[in-house]
Design an enzyme around this catalytic site. Sequence first.
Site, PDB file in Angstrom:
ATOM      1  CG  ASP A 153      55.240   6.143  71.709  1.00 46.07           C
ATOM      2  OD1 ASP A 153      54.178   5.482  71.831  1.00 46.07           O
ATOM      3  OD2 ASP A 153      55.430   6.923  70.761  1.00 46.07           O
ATOM      4  CB  CYS A 177      53.424  12.146  63.253  1.00 45.76           C
ATOM      5  SG  CYS A 177      51.762  12.700  62.862  1.00 45.76           S
ATOM      6  CD  GLN A 217      52.484   1.927  65.369  1.00 46.70           C
ATOM      7  OE1 GLN A 217      52.107   0.819  64.988  1.00 46.70           O
ATOM      8  NE2 GLN A 217      51.875   3.044  64.999  1.00 46.70           N
ATOM      9  CG  HIS A 277      54.259   9.621  66.440  1.00 43.63           C
ATOM     10  ND1 HIS A 277      53.537  10.686  66.924  1.00 43.63           N
ATOM     11  CD2 HIS A 277      53.516   9.104  65.424  1.00 43.63           C
ATOM     12  CE1 HIS A 277      52.411  10.818  66.236  1.00 43.63           C
ATOM     13  NE2 HIS A 277      52.379   9.864  65.322  1.00 43.63           N
ATOM     14  CE  LYS A 295      48.980   4.633  66.816  1.00 44.63           C
ATOM     15  NZ  LYS A 295      48.566   5.138  65.509  1.00 44.63           N
TER      16      LYS A 295
END
Length: 407
Positions: free
Chosen positions: A201, A365, A204, A124, A227
């Site tokens: 990261d 993104c 998600q 991303h 999220k």
Amino acid sequence: MWNDRDVAAIRREFPILKQEVYGRPLVYLDNAASAQKPQAVLDAIARAYSETYANVHRGVHKLSMESTAAFERARELVCKFVNAKRVEEIIFTKGGTEAINLVASSLGAELQPGDEVLLTEMEHHSNIVPWHFLRERYGVVLRFVPITDDGALDLAAFKSLLGPKTRLVAVTHMSNVLGTVNPIAEIIAAAHGVGAKVLIDGCQGAVHQPVDVQALSCDFYAATGHKLYGPTGIGFLYGKYDLLKVMRPYQGGGEMIRIVTKDRITYAEPPHRFEAGTPPIVEAIGLGAAVEWMNALDRKAAVAHEDALLQHATEELSKLNRVRIFGKAPGKGSILTFEIDGVHAHDVSTVLDVAGVAVRGGHHCAQILMERLGVTATARASFALYNTHAEVDALVKGIGDVLEFFK
């Protein structure tokens, strides 16, 4: 795996899912962009504002002490959620993006021209742009690990790119476009083998995968609240305490200091060293409520349910002409990204919206990934634990309408 009654009970906890869109039941399949909020989170936010709100840490009056206790309890809940060794390893940020920028800013000042940061083609922008800042300002070299045609990370290429100049590996736990779940334990071990630090990261991944930062031994793990069924404006960074203790502060202001004089300052210990100014108090309390709500669920059953939705959607869309699905790596998460030949992703999203189905259209993104896939934009349906098989059928029917409309 959950049955229909289980999912129905979960759905009743989300007030927004009861509404209609254009006279049709809302089918919300844009969860990778932002998930909806259960009543437990909404209630926690309302209580924080209506019963205990005050600024934290600096007050000795009752409301301030109650607000501080709720704020720090949220930190403890996040600590438990990722199994950090100590609560001081959890830094509240305004989101995953700020968490990554914090690491880039603090560690970046230590890097020298020619030092390498290793990324992947599936990242991303929030895990690309901060490292470009270091390329522009410090002469840091960025290297990108390629992906295979099915959307998996090319591990052989990754290991070949590791070297004596690799200072940091920054990689997504789960791709926001492909749904690919990366073998981060193997990645971390290989990176540590050449002395590199690792940032994951997890924006998600933390939603759909259990996270144990101690078992992984990652140096940093970043995630965002909205999220995780929590509010916007809040996220967190996990960092190993020994690293946080020697890192430079990201921002200056109140709370992050110990002593300020005309000719010197000393800094607070982590995590407060990295939380300058009034923090997102209520948002953090909401995030604490969200992860507590998630921890109370059968996470394995939730993941199995999401996987079943993905499998159902993949099977049905694979039957349709002109539909191309991106990302077929084994063990991928519940994200289905696709294109329809001859139809722009925004048009796909618009037609589906009229049918009451909310999906995302665009480059997500992830322009480097779009270039690798040979497209400028895609449509993305992303599934959460409150989605149903009937909603997948509504998606498939809506795509059929798109195909009929754009013959």
